[in-house]
Design an enzyme around this catalytic site. Structure first.
Site, PDB file in Angstrom:
ATOM      1  N   GLU A 107       0.839  -1.195   0.000  1.00 36.69           N
ATOM      2  CA  GLU A 107       0.000   0.000   0.000  1.00 36.69           C
ATOM      3  C   GLU A 107       0.872   1.243   0.000  1.00 36.69           C
ATOM      4  OE1 GLU A 107      -2.460   1.537  -0.870  1.00 36.69           O
ATOM      5  OE2 GLU A 107      -4.056   1.270   0.578  1.00 36.69           O
ATOM      6  N   ASP A 108       0.363   2.311  -0.597  1.00 31.16           N
ATOM      7  CA  ASP A 108       1.121   3.563  -0.611  1.00 31.16           C
ATOM      8  C   ASP A 108       0.976   4.318   0.706  1.00 31.16           C
ATOM      9  OD1 ASP A 108      -1.553   4.205  -1.082  1.00 31.16           O
ATOM     10  OD2 ASP A 108      -1.140   5.561  -2.744  1.00 31.16           O
ATOM     11  N   ASP A 111      -4.282   6.055   5.699  1.00 32.37           N
ATOM     12  CA  ASP A 111      -4.807   7.315   6.222  1.00 32.37           C
ATOM     13  C   ASP A 111      -5.905   6.975   7.232  1.00 32.37           C
ATOM     14  OD1 ASP A 111      -5.016  10.199   6.190  1.00 32.37           O
ATOM     15  OD2 ASP A 111      -6.714  10.032   4.830  1.00 32.37           O
ATOM     16  N   PHE A 160      -1.597  16.433   3.285  1.00 32.52           N
ATOM     17  CA  PHE A 160      -1.898  15.754   2.034  1.00 32.52           C
ATOM     18  C   PHE A 160      -0.605  15.658   1.258  1.00 32.52           C
ATOM     19  CE2 PHE A 160      -3.368  15.058  -2.254  1.00 32.52           C
ATOM     20  CZ  PHE A 160      -4.365  14.109  -2.055  1.00 32.52           C
ATOM     21  N   ARG A 173       2.286  11.873  -9.535  1.00 31.88           N
ATOM     22  CA  ARG A 173       2.755  10.503  -9.284  1.00 31.88           C
ATOM     23  C   ARG A 173       4.212  10.328  -9.703  1.00 31.88           C
ATOM     24  NH1 ARG A 173      -1.733   7.346  -8.115  1.00 31.88           N
ATOM     25  NH2 ARG A 173      -3.678   7.960  -9.108  1.00 31.88           N
TER      26      ARG A 173
END
Length: 185
Positions: A107-108, A111, A160, A173
């Site tokens: 997973e990146d 959150d 963010f 990205r």
């Protein structure tokens, strides 16, 4: 979101670099060593949660030494903005039976935890031999469900972030580092 029409607009959205490419590279080597130790030569299936984790998984799969296959799922709770909708949608599923695999979900960012908790629940129901989660970034201050990764490369503050696969409206990205998104410009 403000429209980006030039390189200057693009660069103004990068508030500051939080994690450099060199720091990411070093952390991936360490995470790969942990994965290698867990599986001790047994083959694994790395499962990337698209789209954000594809860059991380590409580098991680080259760093592990255990035999590995790759698979992709797409699950999202962000749609055109910087806050989670709270609703998780699986928009692309794995293309194979995972019951004979040791799964490593890649997973990146974790959150709120909703997306990954949903993905893990779905995959556990499919009876893999084992299941571990590795995340590039963890933002525990935003967690709304009880969920922790088995391996976390970086814990970050409530900002963010973009870069290294993470986006804002599909842009950023391609940055080789993790940066804070500038919402003020």
């Amino acid at each position: 979101m403000q429209q980006i029409n030039s390189v200057e607009d693009f660069n103004r959205k990068i508030k500051n670099v939080l994690i450099t490419k060199e720091e990411i590279d070093a952390a991936i080597v360490e995470a790969a060593k942990k994965i290698d130790a867990i599986y001790d030569g047994r083959p694994i299936l790395l499962v990337s949660v698209l789209k954000g984790a594809f860059v991380f998984m590409a580098d991680l799969c080259r760093a592990v030494t255990v035999p590995c296959e790759i698979g992709f799922m797409c699950a999202k709770s962000y749609y055109a903005g910087t806050t989670s909708t709270g609703k998780v949608a699986i928009t692309m599923d794995l293309d194979r039976d995972v019951s004979g695999y040791h799964l490593v979900i890649v997973e990146d960012i974790i959150d709120t935890g909703r997306t990954l908790k949903e993905v893990v629940g779905i995959l556990k129901e499919r009876n893999p031999l084992s299941l571990h989660v590795v995340t590039l970034l963890d933002k525990p201050s935003r967690r709304v469900v009880d969920f922790d990764a088995d391996i976390t490369l970086f814990t970050i503050p409530d900002a963010f972030v973009i870069g290294y696969g993470l986006d804002c409206d599909e842009l950023f990205r391609n940055l080789p580092y993790i940066a804070e998104y500038n919402t003020e410009t």
